[in-house]
Motif scaffolding. Sequence first.
Motif, PDB file in Angstrom:
ATOM      1  N   PHE A 132       0.839  -1.190   0.000  1.00 20.03           N
ATOM      2  CA  PHE A 132       0.000   0.000   0.000  1.00 20.03           C
ATOM      3  C   PHE A 132       0.879   1.247   0.000  1.00 20.03           C
ATOM      4  N   SER A 133       0.548   2.211  -0.863  1.00 19.93           N
ATOM      5  CA  SER A 133       1.339   3.435  -0.940  1.00 19.93           C
ATOM      6  C   SER A 133       0.413   4.627  -1.135  1.00 19.93           C
ATOM      7  N   ASP A 134       0.464   5.564  -0.192  1.00 20.45           N
ATOM      8  CA  ASP A 134      -0.381   6.750  -0.244  1.00 20.45           C
ATOM      9  C   ASP A 134       0.355   7.867   0.483  1.00 20.45           C
ATOM     10  N   VAL A 135       0.701   8.934  -0.239  1.00 18.43           N
ATOM     11  CA  VAL A 135       1.530   9.992   0.357  1.00 18.43           C
ATOM     12  C   VAL A 135       0.787  10.710   1.482  1.00 18.43           C
ATOM     13  N   THR A 136      -0.532  10.794   1.382  1.00 17.08           N
ATOM     14  CA  THR A 136      -1.293  11.431   2.458  1.00 17.08           C
ATOM     15  C   THR A 136      -1.216  10.613   3.739  1.00 17.08           C
ATOM     16  N   VAL A 137      -1.354   9.304   3.607  1.00 20.80           N
ATOM     17  CA  VAL A 137      -1.213   8.424   4.775  1.00 20.80           C
ATOM     18  C   VAL A 137       0.189   8.542   5.354  1.00 20.80           C
ATOM     19  N   GLY A 150      -1.245  18.296  19.599  1.00 20.51           N
ATOM     20  CA  GLY A 150      -2.220  17.974  18.571  1.00 20.51           C
ATOM     21  C   GLY A 150      -2.082  16.584  17.985  1.00 20.51           C
ATOM     22  N   ARG A 151      -1.410  15.666  18.706  1.00 14.84           N
ATOM     23  CA  ARG A 151      -1.245  14.313  18.179  1.00 14.84           C
ATOM     24  C   ARG A 151      -2.592  13.614  18.024  1.00 14.84           C
ATOM     25  N   ASP A 152      -3.505  13.844  18.961  1.00 11.86           N
ATOM     26  CA  ASP A 152      -4.821  13.215  18.867  1.00 11.86           C
ATOM     27  C   ASP A 152      -5.575  13.693  17.632  1.00 11.86           C
ATOM     28  N   GLU A 153      -5.435  14.978  17.310  1.00 12.39           N
ATOM     29  CA  GLU A 153      -6.126  15.511  16.131  1.00 12.39           C
ATOM     30  C   GLU A 153      -5.564  14.875  14.862  1.00 12.39           C
ATOM     31  N   VAL A 154      -4.244  14.722  14.800  1.00 14.40           N
ATOM     32  CA  VAL A 154      -3.628  14.058  13.650  1.00 14.40           C
ATOM     33  C   VAL A 154      -4.116  12.622  13.551  1.00 14.40           C
ATOM     34  N   THR A 155      -4.240  11.954  14.696  1.00 15.33           N
ATOM     35  CA  THR A 155      -4.709  10.571  14.717  1.00 15.33           C
ATOM     36  C   THR A 155      -6.125  10.467  14.168  1.00 15.33           C
ATOM     37  N   VAL A 156      -6.996  11.400  14.559  1.00 10.91           N
ATOM     38  CA  VAL A 156      -8.369  11.402  14.057  1.00 10.91           C
ATOM     39  C   VAL A 156      -8.379  11.575  12.539  1.00 10.91           C
ATOM     40  N   ASP A 157      -7.578  12.511  12.042  1.00 13.05           N
ATOM     41  CA  ASP A 157      -7.501  12.726  10.590  1.00 13.05           C
ATOM     42  C   ASP A 157      -7.014  11.467   9.885  1.00 13.05           C
ATOM     43  N   GLU A 160      -9.809   8.702   9.900  1.00 14.32           N
ATOM     44  CA  GLU A 160     -10.907   9.009   8.983  1.00 14.32           C
ATOM     45  C   GLU A 160     -10.459   8.868   7.530  1.00 14.32           C
ATOM     46  N   TYR A 161      -9.215   9.209   7.248  1.00 13.01           N
ATOM     47  CA  TYR A 161      -8.713   9.050   5.880  1.00 13.01           C
ATOM     48  C   TYR A 161      -8.550   7.576   5.524  1.00 13.01           C
ATOM     49  N   LEU A 162      -8.152   6.771   6.497  1.00 10.35           N
ATOM     50  CA  LEU A 162      -8.001   5.338   6.231  1.00 10.35           C
ATOM     51  C   LEU A 162      -9.337   4.672   5.928  1.00 10.35           C
ATOM     52  N   GLU A 163     -10.423   5.251   6.425  1.00 11.49           N
ATOM     53  CA  GLU A 163     -11.719   4.693   6.058  1.00 11.49           C
ATOM     54  C   GLU A 163     -11.970   4.883   4.562  1.00 11.49           C
ATOM     55  N   GLU A 164     -11.429   5.941   3.982  1.00 14.19           N
ATOM     56  CA  GLU A 164     -11.607   6.189   2.551  1.00 14.19           C
ATOM     57  C   GLU A 164     -10.705   5.297   1.701  1.00 14.19           C
ATOM     58  N   THR A 165      -9.534   4.982   2.195  1.00 18.15           N
ATOM     59  CA  THR A 165      -8.567   4.224   1.388  1.00 18.15           C
ATOM     60  C   THR A 165      -8.614   2.721   1.656  1.00 18.15           C
ATOM     61  N   VAL A 166      -9.021   2.299   2.855  1.00 19.26           N
ATOM     62  CA  VAL A 166      -9.265   0.902   3.230  1.00 19.26           C
ATOM     63  C   VAL A 166      -8.160  -0.041   2.744  1.00 19.26           C
ATOM     64  N   PRO A 167      -6.945   0.056   3.263  1.00 15.67           N
ATOM     65  CA  PRO A 167      -5.891  -0.873   2.844  1.00 15.67           C
ATOM     66  C   PRO A 167      -6.138  -2.313   3.304  1.00 15.67           C
ATOM     67  N   TYR A 168      -6.924  -2.476   4.363  1.00 14.84           N
ATOM     68  CA  TYR A 168      -7.301  -3.802   4.853  1.00 14.84           C
ATOM     69  C   TYR A 168      -8.579  -3.636   5.669  1.00 14.84           C
ATOM     70  N   THR A 169      -9.192  -4.757   6.022  1.00 17.56           N
ATOM     71  CA  THR A 169     -10.456  -4.727   6.758  1.00 17.56           C
ATOM     72  C   THR A 169     -10.312  -5.458   8.081  1.00 17.56           C
ATOM     73  N   VAL A 170     -10.647  -4.814   9.168  1.00 17.73           N
ATOM     74  CA  VAL A 170     -10.714  -5.470  10.471  1.00 17.73           C
ATOM     75  C   VAL A 170     -12.160  -5.889  10.709  1.00 17.73           C
ATOM     76  N   VAL A 171     -12.364  -7.155  11.046  1.00 18.05           N
ATOM     77  CA  VAL A 171     -13.714  -7.694  11.208  1.00 18.05           C
ATOM     78  C   VAL A 171     -14.148  -7.664  12.663  1.00 18.05           C
ATOM     79  N   ALA A 172     -13.361  -8.271  13.540  1.00 20.39           N
ATOM     80  CA  ALA A 172     -13.765  -8.378  14.948  1.00 20.39           C
ATOM     81  C   ALA A 172     -12.550  -8.645  15.822  1.00 20.39           C
ATOM     82  N   PHE A 173     -12.697  -8.300  17.106  1.00 23.15           N
ATOM     83  CA  PHE A 173     -11.679  -8.568  18.122  1.00 23.15           C
ATOM     84  C   PHE A 173     -12.147  -9.762  18.955  1.00 23.15           C
TER      85      PHE A 173
END
Length: 578
Positions: A132-137, A150-157, A160-173
């Motif tokens: 997977f390669s994405d310069v924004t990520v 502001g680390r938490d704010e960066v984490t939120v961004d 939310e961006y990873l939901e758009e790019t979906v490099p993999y899917t987590v099903v359940a813990f």
Amino acid sequence: MTEGTSTWRRELLAGASGVAASALAGCSERFWSHVENTAPEQIELTIKAVPADDDAVAVKIMSQLRENFQAAGIDALYEPIAEAELYRDILLEGDYDVFVVRHPGFDDIDALHGMLHSQFVSGVGWQNPFHFSDVTVDDYLENQRTASDGRDEVTVDLLEYLEETVPYTVVAFPHNLGVVRRELPTSFVPKRSFEYVQVMSLEPSDGPRETPLEVGVYGEGLTDRLNPLAVDRSRIDGLTELVYDPLFHRIDDEYVPWLADDVSWEESGRTEAVVTLRDGVSWHDGTELDADDVVFTHRFLEDTSLGEIEGGHPAPRYRDRQTVVEGVDRIDSLTVRFSFGNTVRQAAARSLSIPLFPEHVWEPRSEIVAERQTQALAVEDEELIGSGLFEIADISDGSVSLEPYDDHIFRTDDEDRPAILEGFSQFSGIQFNVAPNPATMIESIRAGETDITGTSIPPSEVEAVHDSEEVRLVSSMTNSFYMIGYNAHHPELGNPRFRRIISRLIDREYTTSELLDGYAEPAETFGSLVGIRDGEWVHRSDPVVSRFPGTDGEIDVDRVRSLFEDAGYQYENGTLLE
């Protein structure tokens, strides 16, 4: 050149150009004719997972996913493959379309850096196995390592961006389900080394044992290759860390000094940590452990060839944690300075939990034995010489025996032991007994041959445990998660629009309640969708990718087809076309 010659030459070139143009026109006509007559084919995806005997839940998830792929018009096939070979295909060869596995879990949000940063796109191990390669990520991952404010704010961004790019899917813990003989007072079964310490610190109801703690595990090839740097084999959880000690153990989100006696942090400019080692620490062969071993460990993990291979050849295991380290310098025999550049302390501290390796054992293994391959990564290494509380006593196809390392500083010095070692140890050692399947492992506990499971049991075995008077079921939360991985080199899987849709084709609620019998938690939040149990980040919206377009595990075919068509895909006779 004369004017006549020039004129003649221009006429000659013009004529040649006309012939060439005519020929190219014919070629172009044939080329476009060929393209126009090449009909698009049905999208094909092969899903790799272990056989049902190795992980029944993974196969059930695969089965639901395959059925929904097929209903959506995708030609989906299941390829069962032994665990050792599956991890080789995923982590070393990149030979897969889609896989379903149980990931061991993350200890910190910074673990996403190794999982997804493009600097690891050509690497091996759990460092970006998706290509997977994405310069924004990349930017988000780097910022969350270096943002002091502001680390938490960066984490939120990032989430939310990873939901758009979906490099993999987590099903359940899944919950960590285990079986324990009733004499043991533990409320959980161990997975990590310090958890074994906790279990062994509890006195059994029938008193301390002069025998080892008998631990049941199951799987293929668990004793074949115990090299602590390898990633291409299945392994017994916690074994490496029982033999090799780190400077700090991370226990319940706290870094507990282990081989380190003290640490002082400097964060006013570039982040640094000065670590003082405990005095009197030795390796299992009696050699003194000192600052040179700490410096060597990080130099060696960065490049197992120690400079002999151009560009280096890093050890795949622990690589991401090691990359935050810019330098390690010896101050004196018991003191080292770690330099982390602009990395914040929270991310930098993870590197201090890497196990240490003895220089006198591993330095000779920097020898190159094949093209871009060092002996360190090829050796079987059945003689594990570490500095941990236990050392290897015996290895066979069906078992691994660990005996106490009597000269360990925590066995000889009671004054400065971590609190977790209070009561340690009520057993003489540890014996891992390898069973072919979970039913056999459980039966060995009921027969009194084993004390506790070291591998989670599938929910399908729970009922058999409830009916037993000799053993009891224990359940605990875990960071482990079932995931679906996508190979971005695949022509369709490289498209984030396509990944977003297929990531929705697994019903997480249904999987949790029906396939895992309720012994799990579905991934529904932004953090859990990438494998992080969150709750500390406030998001601006709700996830969309986790919404299943159907009911009770079955997709609404018309709705899914509409999703694909909106993304630019076409159908023909019910099949989804490339």
